[in-house]
Design a protein around this motif. Structure first.
Motif, PDB file in Angstrom:
ATOM      1  N   GLY A 255       0.809  -1.220   0.000  1.00 22.66           N
ATOM      2  CA  GLY A 255       0.000   0.000   0.000  1.00 22.66           C
ATOM      3  C   GLY A 255       0.838   1.263   0.000  1.00 22.66           C
ATOM      4  O   GLY A 255       0.302   2.372   0.085  1.00 22.66           O
ATOM      5  N   ARG A 373     -12.200   3.850   2.456  1.00 22.73           N
ATOM      6  CA  ARG A 373     -11.679   4.404   3.709  1.00 22.73           C
ATOM      7  C   ARG A 373     -12.355   3.732   4.915  1.00 22.73           C
ATOM      8  O   ARG A 373     -11.684   3.341   5.878  1.00 22.73           O
ATOM      9  CB  ARG A 373     -11.906   5.908   3.766  1.00 22.73           C
ATOM     10  CG  ARG A 373     -11.460   6.543   5.091  1.00 22.73           C
ATOM     11  CD  ARG A 373     -11.666   8.034   5.139  1.00 22.73           C
ATOM     12  NE  ARG A 373     -10.709   8.724   4.269  1.00 22.73           N
ATOM     13  CZ  ARG A 373     -11.043   9.380   3.164  1.00 22.73           C
ATOM     14  NH1 ARG A 373     -12.319   9.430   2.775  1.00 22.73           N
ATOM     15  NH2 ARG A 373     -10.119   9.963   2.436  1.00 22.73           N
ATOM     16  N   ARG A 375     -13.822   0.783   5.053  1.00 25.37           N
ATOM     17  CA  ARG A 375     -13.427  -0.615   5.149  1.00 25.37           C
ATOM     18  C   ARG A 375     -12.004  -0.750   5.678  1.00 25.37           C
ATOM     19  O   ARG A 375     -11.725  -1.597   6.532  1.00 25.37           O
ATOM     20  CB  ARG A 375     -13.538  -1.275   3.768  1.00 25.37           C
ATOM     21  CG  ARG A 375     -14.965  -1.589   3.338  1.00 25.37           C
ATOM     22  CD  ARG A 375     -15.007  -1.951   1.857  1.00 25.37           C
ATOM     23  NE  ARG A 375     -16.307  -2.451   1.439  1.00 25.37           N
ATOM     24  CZ  ARG A 375     -16.614  -3.733   1.259  1.00 25.37           C
ATOM     25  NH1 ARG A 375     -15.680  -4.655   1.438  1.00 25.37           N
ATOM     26  NH2 ARG A 375     -17.818  -4.108   0.881  1.00 25.37           N
ATOM     27  N   ARG A 376     -11.096   0.057   5.138  1.00 28.52           N
ATOM     28  CA  ARG A 376      -9.699   0.011   5.601  1.00 28.52           C
ATOM     29  C   ARG A 376      -9.617   0.265   7.096  1.00 28.52           C
ATOM     30  O   ARG A 376      -8.964  -0.474   7.841  1.00 28.52           O
ATOM     31  CB  ARG A 376      -8.879   1.048   4.840  1.00 28.52           C
ATOM     32  CG  ARG A 376      -7.422   1.141   5.281  1.00 28.52           C
ATOM     33  CD  ARG A 376      -6.811   2.474   4.904  1.00 28.52           C
ATOM     34  NE  ARG A 376      -7.479   3.588   5.575  1.00 28.52           N
ATOM     35  CZ  ARG A 376      -7.225   4.876   5.328  1.00 28.52           C
ATOM     36  NH1 ARG A 376      -6.325   5.202   4.410  1.00 28.52           N
ATOM     37  NH2 ARG A 376      -7.865   5.830   5.985  1.00 28.52           N
ATOM     38  N   ASP A 377     -10.265   1.329   7.549  1.00 31.03           N
ATOM     39  CA  ASP A 377     -10.176   1.696   8.956  1.00 31.03           C
ATOM     40  C   ASP A 377     -10.839   0.656   9.853  1.00 31.03           C
ATOM     41  O   ASP A 377     -10.359   0.387  10.959  1.00 31.03           O
ATOM     42  CB  ASP A 377     -10.824   3.065   9.173  1.00 31.03           C
ATOM     43  CG  ASP A 377     -10.036   4.184   8.495  1.00 31.03           C
ATOM     44  OD1 ASP A 377      -8.903   3.926   8.034  1.00 31.03           O
ATOM     45  OD2 ASP A 377     -10.565   5.309   8.405  1.00 31.03           O
ATOM     46  N   ARG A 395      -0.774   3.016   7.757  1.00 32.55           N
ATOM     47  CA  ARG A 395      -2.111   3.055   7.187  1.00 32.55           C
ATOM     48  C   ARG A 395      -1.983   3.367   5.693  1.00 32.55           C
ATOM     49  O   ARG A 395      -1.561   4.469   5.325  1.00 32.55           O
ATOM     50  CB  ARG A 395      -2.928   4.133   7.889  1.00 32.55           C
ATOM     51  CG  ARG A 395      -4.399   4.212   7.494  1.00 32.55           C
ATOM     52  CD  ARG A 395      -5.069   5.374   8.201  1.00 32.55           C
ATOM     53  NE  ARG A 395      -4.943   5.255   9.642  1.00 32.55           N
ATOM     54  CZ  ARG A 395      -5.866   4.703  10.427  1.00 32.55           C
ATOM     55  NH1 ARG A 395      -6.980   4.233   9.891  1.00 32.55           N
ATOM     56  NH2 ARG A 395      -5.683   4.638  11.726  1.00 32.55           N
ATOM     57  N   ASN A 401      -5.328  -3.212   0.238  1.00 33.91           N
ATOM     58  CA  ASN A 401      -4.759  -4.208   1.145  1.00 33.91           C
ATOM     59  C   ASN A 401      -4.070  -3.631   2.373  1.00 33.91           C
ATOM     60  O   ASN A 401      -3.552  -2.509   2.341  1.00 33.91           O
ATOM     61  CB  ASN A 401      -3.724  -5.057   0.387  1.00 33.91           C
ATOM     62  CG  ASN A 401      -4.252  -5.577  -0.927  1.00 33.91           C
ATOM     63  OD1 ASN A 401      -5.190  -6.361  -0.948  1.00 33.91           O
ATOM     64  ND2 ASN A 401      -3.668  -5.133  -2.036  1.00 33.91           N
ATOM     65  N   LEU A 402      -4.054  -4.453   3.444  1.00 33.40           N
ATOM     66  CA  LEU A 402      -3.185  -4.234   4.591  1.00 33.40           C
ATOM     67  C   LEU A 402      -2.068  -5.270   4.523  1.00 33.40           C
ATOM     68  O   LEU A 402      -2.300  -6.425   4.177  1.00 33.40           O
ATOM     69  CB  LEU A 402      -3.956  -4.414   5.908  1.00 33.40           C
ATOM     70  CG  LEU A 402      -5.136  -3.477   6.183  1.00 33.40           C
ATOM     71  CD1 LEU A 402      -5.747  -3.814   7.537  1.00 33.40           C
ATOM     72  CD2 LEU A 402      -4.727  -2.024   6.120  1.00 33.40           C
ATOM     73  N   ASN A 445      -6.968  -8.272   2.397  1.00 31.85           N
ATOM     74  CA  ASN A 445      -7.722  -7.387   1.497  1.00 31.85           C
ATOM     75  C   ASN A 445      -8.967  -6.885   2.221  1.00 31.85           C
ATOM     76  O   ASN A 445      -9.770  -7.677   2.704  1.00 31.85           O
ATOM     77  CB  ASN A 445      -8.102  -8.154   0.227  1.00 31.85           C
ATOM     78  CG  ASN A 445      -8.861  -7.306  -0.766  1.00 31.85           C
ATOM     79  OD1 ASN A 445      -9.950  -6.812  -0.476  1.00 31.85           O
ATOM     80  ND2 ASN A 445      -8.312  -7.138  -1.952  1.00 31.85           N
ATOM     81  N   TYR A 446      -9.125  -5.571   2.305  1.00 30.57           N
ATOM     82  CA  TYR A 446     -10.281  -5.005   2.992  1.00 30.57           C
ATOM     83  C   TYR A 446     -11.415  -4.620   2.039  1.00 30.57           C
ATOM     84  O   TYR A 446     -12.436  -4.080   2.467  1.00 30.57           O
ATOM     85  CB  TYR A 446      -9.888  -3.780   3.823  1.00 30.57           C
ATOM     86  CG  TYR A 446      -9.061  -2.738   3.105  1.00 30.57           C
ATOM     87  CD1 TYR A 446      -9.616  -1.860   2.184  1.00 30.57           C
ATOM     88  CD2 TYR A 446      -7.700  -2.635   3.355  1.00 30.57           C
ATOM     89  CE1 TYR A 446      -8.857  -0.912   1.540  1.00 30.57           C
ATOM     90  CE2 TYR A 446      -6.922  -1.683   2.719  1.00 30.57           C
ATOM     91  CZ  TYR A 446      -7.506  -0.818   1.820  1.00 30.57           C
ATOM     92  OH  TYR A 446      -6.747   0.122   1.171  1.00 30.57           O
TER      93      TYR A 446
END
Length: 468
Positions: A255, A373, A375-377, A395, A401-402, A445-446
């Motif tokens: 990322g 945003r 979903r990621r958080d 972040r 992805n994370l 994957n978020y």
């Protein structure tokens, strides 16, 4: 009633066939009709079903007979070992990200966004309109539909600084997804047996394409801020490479996004060595806290070969992307594309162009940014609370992805297996390294899974790591 009669006939004849020798004539339709009190039509339906089961065979003008059953033996493919020889590389052709999983599983492994993050209404309308045009029945130009070439070129030119010669529609080749573009670039520009600098970690598909092309990978360590420009300089000098594959914006899997200073330093290094920068802008439309900042607009003499795909942002069903290259490199790549696939479906190109030129396209991208945003958080918070052993260094400002580092000594393969046995699918980080992994990682994957299950997924991951 008719269906019941058909089933009775099939059951009765199956028993009769089991006792009959191969090649025995099956009783006539008239005989079977009388025996079962069924119409000739019903008897014919039963015979077709028996034929589909491989129990009988019909000989026109002669009759129907019990099929001779061949003895079953396992297929022997051993002869292929000599015919094929040793494989050119040991990389698996199927990544964990491409696996199909149970509908009940929580899939954090996929490389694609969920359907609800795609412009579904725009896509369906565009496909319907394209099907009514000549694009549905004519061959597209080898380089792509001119209007779509122009759109990609204009998108890139909009980011070009004053005084820099921007890319033109002629410099743009429409390709069937960026993966096919990478294969052509590695074959036509790098060549078998030649070195290619590549970030580590990086996109597994790029490594697969390079190895299939016989290219020798030269890893350059990279992280959330990209590679150290001094390492890139040293790798060019020591390897003699003439190309560097990189993802400066929202890299898969980390990322990360390169700072402007890194982009400029790497571009200067590429120029100094008379080399190419293969810039993969796969997540151009997937920025969250930042916009993609391509390097290609700052290049006016053909050092940057630029890739941008619509597969993730429009639809994976529309395998449409663009490759921008100048000079002889463009001609070599075009020749390779023409030899491999001739051209990209004009129908898909027309539909993709329709989507990205609709007023609703920009509205959709703004909405997707907010959804990504959230979903990621949500996944990041769930991992931090329920799986604190999985360290996420930063972040991501965009992408899907994370990138999580697990405790030292963790058996990543075992973690992946144990998570799957409990209903959570994660991707092992080993797939993203061109050499030995720098540590134990997994990619999460978020964008693909149901976000309401992120807490559950993180709890399972944390439980598995706690057992390590």
């Amino acid at each position: 009633m008719n269906q019941d009669s058909t089933a009775r006939i099939v059951a009765g004849l199956t028993t009769w066939i089991a006792a009959a020798p191969p090649g025995a004539r099956v009783p006539s339709t008239r005989t079977i009709s009388a025996q079962y009190g069924a119409s000739p039509v019903t008897v014919q339906k039963a015979m077709r079903r028996l034929g589909a089961l491989g129990l009988v065979e019909s000989r026109p003008g002669v009759g129907t007979f019990v099929r001779a059953v061949r003895s079953i033996r396992p297929a022997d493919h051993g002869w292929q070992a000599s015919a094929l020889g040793a494989p050119p590389n040991r990389t698996s052709a199927l990544s964990s990200t491409q696996r199909a999983v149970s509908p009940d599983a929580i899939g954090l492994h996929s490389g694609y966004p969920a359907v609800e993050l795609l412009p579904e209404r725009l896509i369906r309308q565009a496909l319907a309109r394209a099907a009514r045009t000549d694009a549905a029945v004519t061959r597209a130009p080898a380089a792509g539909l001119p209007d779509l070439q122009a759109w990609f070129a204009a998108e890139l030119a909009a980011a070009a600084p004053a005084g820099v010669t921007s890319a033109t529609a002629r410099d743009t080749l429409v390709i069937a997804g960026s993966q096919s573009g990478l294969s052509s670039i590695f074959r036509a520009v790098v060549g078998p047996g030649r070195p290619l600098l590549i970030e580590s970690p990086t996109y597994w598909g790029a490594m697969l394409a390079a190895e299939q092309a016989g290219v020798v990978l030269v890893p350059v360590a990279s992280g959330s801020q990209g590679p150290d420009p001094d390492d890139v300089e040293r790798a060019f000098a020591e390897s003699g490479a003439r190309a560097f594959y990189a993802q400066p914006n929202f890299a898969n899997p980390t990322g990360g996004q390169w700072p402007q200073a890194t982009s400029q330093a790497v571009l200067e290094t590429v120029r100094r060595h008379g080399a190419f920068l293969i810039e993969d802008d796969w997540a151009h439309d997937l920025g969250i806290d930042a916009d993609s900042q391509p390097i290609a607009p700052f290049d006016d003499d053909g050092h940057v070969i630029y890739l941008r795909s619509l597969t993730k942002s429009v639809s994976p069903a529309l395998r449409v992307a663009a490759l921008v290259a100048r000079g002889p490199a463009r001609e070599r790549i075009l020749g390779d594309r023409a030899a491999e696939s001739m051209y990209v479906s004009g129908l898909l190109q027309a539909a993709a162009l329709d989507v990205v030129t609709q007023p609703g396209w920009r509205t959709h991208l703004r909405a997707v940014r907010e959804q990504l945003r959230a979903r990621r958080d949500l996944l990041l918070a769930a991992v931090e609370e329920h799986a604190p052993q999985a360290f996420i260094g930063g972040r991501p400002r965009g992408g899907l992805n994370l990138w999580a580092r697990l405790p030292e000594g963790t058996d990543v393969a075992r973690v992946v297996r144990d998570c799957e046995s409990r209903g959570v699918i994660v991707a092992p980080g080993t797939e993203w390294f061109p050499a030995e992994p720098s540590g134990p990682f997994v990619r999460l994957n978020y964008a693909s899974a149901d976000p309401s299950r992120f807490t559950e997924a993180a709890g399972i991951l944390g439980g598995v790591l706690g057992e390590s």
